[in-house]
Motif scaffolding. Sequence first.
Motif, mmCIF file in Angstrom:
data_model
loop_
_atom_site.group_PDB
_atom_site.id
_atom_site.type_symbol
_atom_site.label_atom_id
_atom_site.label_comp_id
_atom_site.label_asym_id
_atom_site.label_seq_id
_atom_site.Cartn_x
_atom_site.Cartn_y
_atom_site.Cartn_z
ATOM 1 N N GLY A 149 0.796 -1.216 0.000
ATOM 2 C CA GLY A 149 0.000 0.000 0.000
ATOM 3 C C GLY A 149 0.830 1.269 0.000
ATOM 4 O O GLY A 149 2.021 1.249 0.283
ATOM 5 N N ILE A 150 0.151 2.360 -0.310
ATOM 6 C CA ILE A 150 0.792 3.675 -0.257
ATOM 7 C C ILE A 150 1.038 4.062 1.195
ATOM 8 O O ILE A 150 2.048 4.665 1.530
ATOM 9 C CB ILE A 150 -0.074 4.737 -0.969
ATOM 10 C CG1 ILE A 150 -0.175 4.411 -2.456
ATOM 11 C CG2 ILE A 150 0.497 6.137 -0.766
ATOM 12 C CD1 ILE A 150 -1.090 5.343 -3.240
ATOM 13 N N THR A 151 0.125 3.688 2.060
ATOM 14 C CA THR A 151 0.290 3.973 3.485
ATOM 15 C C THR A 151 -0.073 2.732 4.291
ATOM 16 O O THR A 151 -0.745 1.835 3.792
ATOM 17 C CB THR A 151 -0.558 5.186 3.929
ATOM 18 O OG1 THR A 151 -0.199 5.553 5.263
ATOM 19 C CG2 THR A 151 -2.048 4.893 3.875
ATOM 20 N N CYS A 152 0.395 2.693 5.527
ATOM 21 C CA CYS A 152 0.165 1.527 6.382
ATOM 22 C C CYS A 152 0.084 1.971 7.837
ATOM 23 O O CYS A 152 0.233 3.149 8.139
ATOM 24 C CB CYS A 152 1.279 0.510 6.183
ATOM 25 S SG CYS A 152 2.897 1.114 6.685
ATOM 26 N N SER A 153 -0.105 1.013 8.710
ATOM 27 C CA SER A 153 -0.325 1.328 10.119
ATOM 28 C C SER A 153 0.872 1.999 10.790
ATOM 29 O O SER A 153 0.704 2.875 11.630
ATOM 30 C CB SER A 153 -0.726 0.070 10.885
ATOM 31 O OG SER A 153 0.213 -0.957 10.669
ATOM 32 N N TRP A 154 2.094 1.638 10.457
ATOM 33 C CA TRP A 154 3.237 2.250 11.133
ATOM 34 C C TRP A 154 3.624 3.600 10.523
ATOM 35 O O TRP A 154 4.312 4.389 11.153
ATOM 36 C CB TRP A 154 4.440 1.302 11.170
ATOM 37 C CG TRP A 154 4.965 0.859 9.845
ATOM 38 C CD1 TRP A 154 4.634 -0.276 9.180
ATOM 39 C CD2 TRP A 154 5.911 1.534 9.015
ATOM 40 N NE1 TRP A 154 5.310 -0.353 7.985
ATOM 41 C CE2 TRP A 154 6.102 0.754 7.856
ATOM 42 C CE3 TRP A 154 6.620 2.727 9.140
ATOM 43 C CZ2 TRP A 154 6.959 1.126 6.840
ATOM 44 C CZ3 TRP A 154 7.471 3.106 8.119
ATOM 45 C CH2 TRP A 154 7.634 2.301 6.983
ATOM 46 N N GLN A 155 3.142 3.912 9.324
ATOM 47 C CA GLN A 155 3.505 5.189 8.703
ATOM 48 C C GLN A 155 2.775 6.370 9.321
ATOM 49 O O GLN A 155 3.182 7.501 9.117
ATOM 50 C CB GLN A 155 3.242 5.150 7.207
ATOM 51 C CG GLN A 155 4.373 4.504 6.451
ATOM 52 C CD GLN A 155 4.465 5.030 5.038
ATOM 53 O OE1 GLN A 155 3.504 4.995 4.312
ATOM 54 N NE2 GLN A 155 5.626 5.509 4.675
ATOM 55 N N THR A 162 -2.018 13.217 8.898
ATOM 56 C CA THR A 162 -0.558 13.285 8.951
ATOM 57 C C THR A 162 -0.029 14.228 7.879
ATOM 58 O O THR A 162 0.890 15.000 8.123
ATOM 59 C CB THR A 162 0.060 11.868 8.768
ATOM 60 O OG1 THR A 162 -0.423 11.037 9.818
ATOM 61 C CG2 THR A 162 1.565 11.906 8.812
ATOM 62 N N PHE A 163 -0.636 14.184 6.705
ATOM 63 C CA PHE A 163 -0.244 15.086 5.610
ATOM 64 C C PHE A 163 -0.426 16.548 6.012
ATOM 65 O O PHE A 163 0.456 17.369 5.854
ATOM 66 C CB PHE A 163 -1.052 14.753 4.353
ATOM 67 C CG PHE A 163 -1.019 15.819 3.301
ATOM 68 C CD1 PHE A 163 0.126 16.014 2.548
ATOM 69 C CD2 PHE A 163 -2.114 16.628 3.082
ATOM 70 C CE1 PHE A 163 0.167 17.002 1.579
ATOM 71 C CE2 PHE A 163 -2.077 17.614 2.123
ATOM 72 C CZ PHE A 163 -0.946 17.804 1.374
ATOM 73 N N PHE A 164 -1.607 16.878 6.570
ATOM 74 C CA PHE A 164 -1.899 18.277 6.896
ATOM 75 C C PHE A 164 -1.105 18.786 8.103
ATOM 76 O O PHE A 164 -0.854 19.968 8.218
ATOM 77 C CB PHE A 164 -3.402 18.482 7.116
ATOM 78 C CG PHE A 164 -4.168 18.530 5.829
ATOM 79 C CD1 PHE A 164 -3.983 19.563 4.928
ATOM 80 C CD2 PHE A 164 -5.038 17.511 5.492
ATOM 81 C CE1 PHE A 164 -4.667 19.603 3.725
ATOM 82 C CE2 PHE A 164 -5.742 17.546 4.296
ATOM 83 C CZ PHE A 164 -5.551 18.580 3.405
ATOM 84 N N THR A 165 -0.721 17.893 8.988
ATOM 85 C CA THR A 165 0.079 18.320 10.143
ATOM 86 C C THR A 165 1.565 18.188 9.880
ATOM 87 O O THR A 165 2.385 18.573 10.713
ATOM 88 C CB THR A 165 -0.294 17.508 11.396
ATOM 89 O OG1 THR A 165 -0.094 16.123 11.129
ATOM 90 C CG2 THR A 165 -1.734 17.760 11.807
ATOM 91 N N ALA A 166 1.948 17.625 8.714
ATOM 92 C CA ALA A 166 3.345 17.437 8.314
ATOM 93 C C ALA A 166 4.153 16.707 9.381
ATOM 94 O O ALA A 166 5.261 17.083 9.726
ATOM 95 C CB ALA A 166 3.988 18.767 7.956
ATOM 96 N N LYS A 167 3.581 15.635 9.930
ATOM 97 C CA LYS A 167 4.273 14.848 10.949
ATOM 98 C C LYS A 167 4.914 13.608 10.365
ATOM 99 O O LYS A 167 5.334 12.718 11.072
ATOM 100 C CB LYS A 167 3.295 14.426 12.057
ATOM 101 C CG LYS A 167 2.819 15.575 12.900
ATOM 102 C CD LYS A 167 1.881 15.070 13.982
ATOM 103 C CE LYS A 167 1.400 16.199 14.856
ATOM 104 N NZ LYS A 167 0.410 15.762 15.813
ATOM 105 N N GLY A 168 4.982 13.502 9.036
ATOM 106 C CA GLY A 168 5.495 12.302 8.386
ATOM 107 C C GLY A 168 6.978 12.107 8.529
ATOM 108 O O GLY A 168 7.707 12.901 9.026
#
Length: 188
Positions: free
Chosen positions: A137-143, A182-188
């Motif tokens: 996937g593009i994203t997952c639980s740990w991301q 996560t995208f909007f808070t830039a916590k990636g």
Amino acid sequence: IYFSLTMLILLFPLFLLTGIIIKLESRGPVFFVQERVGLRGRRFMLYKFRTMVTDAEKLLESLLEKNEADGPVFKIKSDPRVTRTGRFLRKTGLDELPQLYNVLKGEMSLIGPRPSLPEEVQKYERWQLRRLSVKPGITCSWQILPDRHGVKFEKWMKLDLQYIDNWSLNKDFGLFLRTIATFFTAKG
């Protein structure tokens, strides 16, 4: 597939703007294309916005001793190969958006374990190979974890297997919403 096609169309202006910014900052292609391993060990080419200098793969050898990750993966927090624009793209997760094309092609899903490099999969223990029983996937639980870069390799594998064992459409929807947050808070 319909969602990824719709998003590719809607996000085209963002793709165009991102491509222009990448080109203005450094020479080289807009997209980074790399072989990954997907469902049942099938190999495919993964697409991302390029976040590093063009010869990043060649520079990797000189950085191996600085690896901060455990297991067969390579990660360092302050990777000197990452461009200024690349840092922003990675922090927000925008670098992953071209993978919507991989979803459209049927090689990936929106949610699922992240696709690994072939050389990483070769070093997996037997129990870790079960990750390949679903589409990546593009994203997952740990991301979506606050310190996703600090997640130990074994915990990462266990979280992926826990996702596989407890999969539900409802959980996928929740992960999707948390990824957007996560995208909007830039916590990636």
